[in-house]
Structures are given as structure tokens and as C-alpha cells.
Design a protein around this motif. Structure first.
Motif: not given
Length: 526
Positions: A279-288, A384-391, A436-441, A443-448
Motif C-alpha cells: 500500500p502507499f498513498s496519493i494526493g496533492v500539495r496544499i499551499e497556504h 496505478f501511479q503512472r496512470y494518474w501521473e499521465s492523467e 479529473k486526475c485523481l481517483p474518485n475515492f 477526491s472525495s476523501s480529500l474534500k472531507e
């Protein structure tokens, strides 16, 4: 040397206040304290409206040490690392594949023990590597063998240089790592700070000096020497093939290949090494804005010179039971392009030692389980990583990363313009919908998760907060199986090591794993 723990003093204190505190606690004259040394230091900001405190463990020397009888004081438990004993040297020098922290510290211990290791690095030296990275950041020209992932010092060289670790260590290996860093140019405070960091600007110097020490001790480091195959006979590794032509033989081969050596993972799989999904993790960078984070964490003391830029560590478990958490937080840093393959977007964070840039950023990640790969193939996590990096790349058809205000991400719409926070990502961003470049699960987890995290840091989910993606390289998606002697379970003489092999997470734990590998190689020749 004696030690006293839980010394709590306001940030306005000085060394004389520390001596006074110790003297009062154990009922001695302050003048009898001959010296003090900080063993550990952390920050207590729980009552930041009133005062911020430093919490110390202090080692001190005092006259008539044997006469002090109190449970508040113990003998200093500092354990120095004991070098392994060498009785017989191998006929052929050990080969280490990779010069990240795992490879460097495997090499350093072996060199200190006189085994003359050879480190093979597919990338370039740190100075040459910087030129390639700047060419990518400024002109979009990617060198797939010399970049943020590959080259001297590994992926950690271009990061914040954080040295925090959760591993337990009773052998002094962590102390050995930190002391070697200081000897090579890192600030001395990493020896005692609760959250030590070096900064990428100093780390560049440190890794070069460690390399120089290894070579001075008889080791060899060869850059632009990519291991393209292994020489294996009867399930026993005999050597390596470099750049598809040169053969180099050894009875000890260390795989310190890093978490992004995807072509090497494929080569190992084709050589029938036992590899399992991880297992590993993916997501985004958040800036403030750094000032907002500093004020949230330190209140009215946010600009106190003893504090510096504030960090944070947040986590949340969603209603769907997904972990959302911050990772590799870079106070006063920037978001950087970290691709190692063409036409893919990979983000990461980086800070210099001063941590004085306008923004603070962090990865905010969602755990990915092996069942999410939708395949039982050992390398499915890589795809899995490659797919979302390409998207992510497809959204702008360039190395400009998709970026979005949090409120727009929340509502699945493109951002039209940024507010008071400007994205720090180099080589630039594209206003796109990250959904559009993240799995639905994810995106929804990040929002929550981000909305809930606002309860801990007011302003975390502010409309001006910037998201940039995608972040996919938080850890290795595979584990190369090894036995109790750290040797591959089905191929003798091969030692999977560090983060890329699935046995570490970060600079310090990777370096410690490298030390452990060196110890096991030396044991083999007793």
C-alpha cells in the motif's frame, strides 16, 4: 554526565535559566554545574495565547556527581554506535546500487570497515544534477536519468531534508546517522531537536562530503552507471551489468534503488526476485501563506526568532474509512516538479534551511490499498501511479501541473484566478480541475478531510488555499522480500535496502536500514 528530563522553560529563557532550573529542582548550587548540553528539545505551544515553552532533556556535569540522589536525574543514556568487527574481507568489493541515504550509509559503514565498496549511481553528481533539474524546471526539458528522483543523495536531496523518524533504535544507529550529517556540514541542532531538518541547500553539501569521506576511506562512487541487469546463477547473484554492456562481479550486491526506479523494479521482477505489492498513498500539495500557518500554530509569538516557520501534522479517518493525512510538510518552502518519466506530472515539496519563503506547503494524501490496483501483478502499484501521473499531464499537455483553489476543487470547477496566495510550483501551473486526475475515492476523501482539518488550523480550508497535483511518490508501491539476514529470500548475495525496497520511509530510516545491511554483510564474513 547526568540527565534531567522535562525541563520546561519559556522561549525567553537563556542558558543561565536552564542551570538555575536544574539547581532548584535537585537542590544544588548553580555554580556547581560545570556544563550543560541539550540532549532533546521540543516545543509546547498548547498555551500559545499566554506563552510558548521549550521542553528539554539536559545532560549536565556537576561537582560531586555521586552525591546527587534523586529520581529526577539519571545517568545520561547516550549510546554511541559500535562499529561492527571485521575478521575476514570478501575477495570482491561489495556493490551498492544507488547513492541515496540507504546506499550512502551502507557504503560508509563498509568503507569504515575497510571493505572498499563500489557505489553505482544511475544519475549524476549533485552539482551536475542541479543543472539538469534547473533545465527541467525552467525549460521543461526532462533528463530521465538525472532529475529530482535520480542522482547523488537520492530523492531526499531536493526536499526539506527532514530527519524525523518513528523507528526504534537501541544500537545508536540513528545517532551515528545524525553525527555523520553534522560532521559533513549539517547544523548541530539536528542532534537534539524533536523535528530536525537540514534543508535542501545544506543537504547538497552534506551528501557531497559523505561521498568524499567514503572515497577517502577506499570506497568508489561511479555516476552515470546504471545497473541494467543482474548476473544470477543457481539463485545466487554473481554480479551486475552496467549500461547494458559492462560486467562487474561481487558476492554482495545491495539494492538501494529508491522508490522511483521503476525500470529497475521491472528488471528485478524479470529476474524472478520475490516482489509483493505494498500500500502507499496519493494526493496533492496544499499551499497556504506561511504567516497564516505560523500565526495559527504560535499565536502572538509567530515571529519569535527562536521559533522559525511553523509546521503541522494532521490526520483524519473518513466516513468511508480512508486515511487522509499531511506528509512531508515544508514550512516556508515551495512545490516542485519531480517527474522521472516523460509526459507525467509528479509534485513534491522543498524547503531551504532558512524556511523563509512566502508559502508553506504539505502533501495531503489518501491511503491506497492493494485492492485499489485492480490487479494481482506485483508491479500493479507502479502502473496505478503512472496512470494518474499521465492523467495530470494530459490536462495541460505540458509539465505545468494542474492547480486549483480548494473551494473550486470542492465544487468540481476550474479556477479562473488565484487570490492572495500564489502557487509556488515550478515550472508553473495550469488552471485545471484536479478531480479529473485523481481517483474518485481520493477526491472525495480529500474534500472531507481538508474541511475537518480546518478545525485544527483555522484557515486550512480557506477559499484561497491552493491545491497542486498530483503527489504519487510518498513511498514505494512494492516490497522486495528479504529474510532475517536482510538477504533476498530467493536470491543469495542480494540485499534489498531502504525505501525503494519497502523497508524505510524517509532519510533517517533509510540511512539506518543501510547501516543494518552493512552489518549483515560484515557478519557474513565472520
Amino acid at each position: 554526565m547526568l540527565r534531567i528530563n522535562n525541563v520546561k522553560l519559556p522561549i525567553t529563557h537563556n542558558d543561565e535559566d536552564i542551570k538555575r532550573y536544574i539547581a532548584e529542582k535537585i537542590n544544588i548550587n548553580k555554580s556547581s554545574i560545570k556544563s550543560i548540553k541539550i540532549a532533546k528539545q521540543s516545543i509546547d505551544a498548547r498555551k500559545k495565547r499566554e506563552m510558548i515553552y521549550f521542553i528539554y532533556s539536559i545532560d549536565f556535569e556537576v561537582e560531586n556527581e555521586n552525591k546527587i540522589k534523586t529520581s529526577l536525574v539519571t545517568t545520561s543514556p547516550n549510546k554511541n554506535y559500535e562499529m561492527p568487527t571485521v575478521k575476514n574481507k570478501p575477495k570482491l568489493p561489495p556493490i551498492i546500487i544507488g547513492s541515496g541515504p540507504a546506499g550512502l550509509f551502507t557504503g560508509l559503514i563498509l568503507a569504515e570497515c575497510g571493505l572498499n565498496p563500489i557505489i553505482l549511481e544511475r544519475g549524476k553528481s549533485v552539482d551536475a544534477r542541479k543543472k539538469d533539474i534547473n533545465l527541467f524546471w525552467n525549460n521543461g526539458i526532462l533528463n530521465t536519468e538525472s532529475n529530482v528522483q535520480f542522482g547523488e543523495g537520492g530523492a531526499g536531496t531536493f526536499s526539506d531534508g527532514k530527519l524525523t523518524t518513528l523507528i526504534k533504535d537501541k544500537f545508536g544507529r540513528i545517532k551515528k546517522v545524525l553525527e555523520e550529517f553534522v560532521e559533513s556540514g549539517a547544523p548541530k541542532d539536528i542532534l537534539y531537536k524533536n523535528k530536525p531538518h537540514i534543508g535542501t541547500d545544506i543537504l547538497e553539501v552534506v551528501v557531497k562530503n559523505i561521498r568524499k569521506k567514503i572515497t577517502k576511506l577506499g570506497g568508489t562512487i561511479k555516476f552515470q552507471h546504471k545497473v541494467t541487469d543482474l548476473i544470477i546463477e543457481n539463485n545466487e547473484a554473481k554480479g551486475v551489468i552496467i549500461n547494458n554492456k559492462e560486467k562487474l562481479y561481487s558476492n554482495d550486491i545491495v539494492l538501494a534503488i529508491g522508490h522511483s526506479a521503476r525500470d529497475t523494479f521491472k528488471m528485478l521482477y524479470e529476474n524472478n526476485l520475490l516482489i509483493s505489492q505494498k500500500p502507499f498513498s496519493i494526493g496533492v500539495r496544499i499551499e497556504h501563506l506561511r504567516e497564516m500557518i505560523d500565526k495559527s500554530q504560535y499565536g502572538k509569538f509567530f515571529n519569535h526568532p527562536k521559533l522559525g516557520a511553523a509546521d503541522y501534522k494532521l490526520s483524519y479517518r473518513t466516513k468511508a474509512n480512508r486515511a487522509v493525512y499531511t506528509f512531508c510538510m515544508c514550512p516556508g518552502g515551495q512545490v516542485i516538479a519531480s517527474s522521472s518519466e516523460e509526459n507525467m506530472i509528479v509534485t513534491n515539496g522543498m524547503s531551504k534551511h532558512a524556511r523563509n519563503l512566502k508559502n508553506s506547503n504539505s502533501a495531503i494524501l489518501v491511503n491506497v490499498e492493494t485492492k485499489d490496483f485492480k490487479s494481482s501483478h506485483p508491479l500493479a502499484g507502479i502502473e496505478f501511479q503512472r496512470y494518474w501521473e499521465s492523467e495530470a499531464f494530459k490536462l495541460s499537455n505540458s509539465y505545468k501541473a494542474p492547480s486549483q483553489l480548494f473551494n473550486d476543487f470542492l465544487n468540481n470547477r476550474k479556477t479562473k484566478k488565484f487570490g492572495e496566495i500564489k502557487p509556488s510550483y515550478i515550472p508553473g501551473v495550469a488552471l485545471q480541475d484536479l478531480n479529473k486526475c485523481l481517483p474518485n475515492f481520493v477526491s472525495s476523501s480529500l474534500k472531507e478531510g481538508i474541511l475537518i482539518m480546518n478545525n485544527k488550523i483555522h484557515g486550512f480550508s480557506d477559499n484561497n488555499a491552493i491545491l497542486t497535483g498530483v503527489e504519487t511518490r510518498s513511498s514505494s508501491p512494492i516490497r522486495i522480500d528479504r529474510n532475517e539476514f536482510c538477504e533476498s529470500t530467493n536470491t543469495k548475495n542480494l540485499y534489498p535496502c531502504g525505501e525503494g525496497a519497502g523497508y524505510a520511509g524517509g532519510i533517517t530510516s533509510s540511512a539506518v536500514d543501510g547501516i543494518r545491511i552493512a552489518e549483515n554483510i560484515i557478519k557474513k564474513y565472520r
